[in-house]
Structure formats: C-alpha cells, structure tokens
Design a protein around this motif. Structure first.
Motif, short mmCIF file in Angstrom:
data_model
loop_
_atom_site.label_atom_id
_atom_site.label_comp_id
_atom_site.label_asym_id
_atom_site.label_seq_id
_atom_site.Cartn_x
_atom_site.Cartn_y
_atom_site.Cartn_z
N ALA A 135 -0.15 14.04 1.19
CA ALA A 135 -0.62 13.94 -0.19
C ALA A 135 -1.92 14.72 -0.36
CB ALA A 135 -0.82 12.49 -0.58
N GLY A 177 0.52 9.50 3.77
CA GLY A 177 -0.83 9.73 3.26
C GLY A 177 -1.37 11.13 3.43
N SER A 180 0.91 4.14 -2.84
CA SER A 180 0.70 5.55 -2.52
C SER A 180 1.84 6.42 -3.03
CB SER A 180 0.57 5.72 -1.00
OG SER A 180 0.55 7.07 -0.65
N ARG A 202 6.58 13.24 2.82
CA ARG A 202 6.20 11.97 2.22
C ARG A 202 7.41 11.02 2.11
NH1 ARG A 202 3.89 11.34 -2.62
NH2 ARG A 202 2.62 9.67 -1.78
N LEU A 259 1.84 6.37 -7.13
CA LEU A 259 0.71 7.04 -7.78
C LEU A 259 1.00 8.52 -8.00
CD1 LEU A 259 -2.41 5.45 -6.07
CD2 LEU A 259 -1.76 5.30 -8.47
N GLY A 261 0.81 -1.21 0.00
CA GLY A 261 0.00 0.00 0.00
C GLY A 261 0.84 1.26 0.00
N ALA A 262 1.93 1.24 0.75
CA ALA A 262 2.83 2.40 0.80
C ALA A 262 3.48 2.63 -0.55
CB ALA A 262 3.90 2.19 1.87
#
Length: 117
Positions: free
Chosen positions: A72, A69, A9, A91, A12, A5-6
């Motif tokens: 962002a 997160g 993130s 980030r 993306l 997931g990291a």
C-alpha cells in the motif's frame, strides 16, 4: 483484532485505488485493479490453508500482514497501471493469508465446547 485491522486496511483503499487507476489508465483500469485484488484473494484463500497447516499460524499471518500493508505504501511510487495492478495482486494475497490464518488462529484459541455459541 488482526482480522479487523486487515479489513480496515483493505477497505480504506478499496475505492481510492480504482479511482486513481481510472485517472491514469481510463475506465477499464478501475475494474482491472479491483479484479486483480479479488483474483489474488480467491487464489490465496484456496492455498492459504495448506500454508497454515505446514507452517502454523504465525508465519502466514505475519506474511499476510506485510503483504497487505507494505505494498500500500508502494502505491505512492508510480501512477503506472501495471505497477498498480501488481500491488493489488500482492495486497489480495496478503488479505487472503491474513483472513485464513487469523480465522484459524481464532478458532484454535476458542475451547471446542464453546465454538458453536
């Protein structure tokens, strides 16, 4: 799953943030945002093992996910290049904490006799 997931993130926004920075700050802005992200990631990866040793896996992992997160979302607040670079620094630190804490947690959960498989 946390590390996957990291990575999602991070990647993306990996092309979107420099493109957005270029629109507001010129060609050099893209390199500046990417460089800030990478610098914070490297510095964070050098310091994260001490944090994991001192506080365990949970706190650095949670802090890393928040730092990856929440900033962002703050990219939508302003087009200012300084603001964007600061967000990239946060980030990058969040990514470093997440990768190191997640990786050490994964290694700790695997029985020692199965770690070389």
């Amino acid at each position: 799953m946390t590390v996957v997931g990291a990575l999602g993130s991070l990647f993306l926004l990996m092309s979107v943030v420099p493109l957005r920075a270029t629109a507001s700050g010129g060609q050099d802005a893209a390199g500046l945002t990417t460089g800030a992200l990478m610098l914070a990631t490297v510095v964070g990866e050098l310091t994260a093992p001490r944090l994991v040793t001192r506080y365990g896996h949970r706190l650095p992992l949670a802090a890393g996910l928040v730092l990856l997160g929440v900033p962002a979302l703050l990219l939508t607040v302003s087009d200012d290049l300084t603001w964007t670079v600061m967000i990239c620094l946060l980030r990058g630190l969040g990514f470093a904490l997440t990768i190191v804490a997640g990786g050490t947690l994964t290694a700790a959960l695997i029985p020692p006799e199965r770690r070389a498989e």
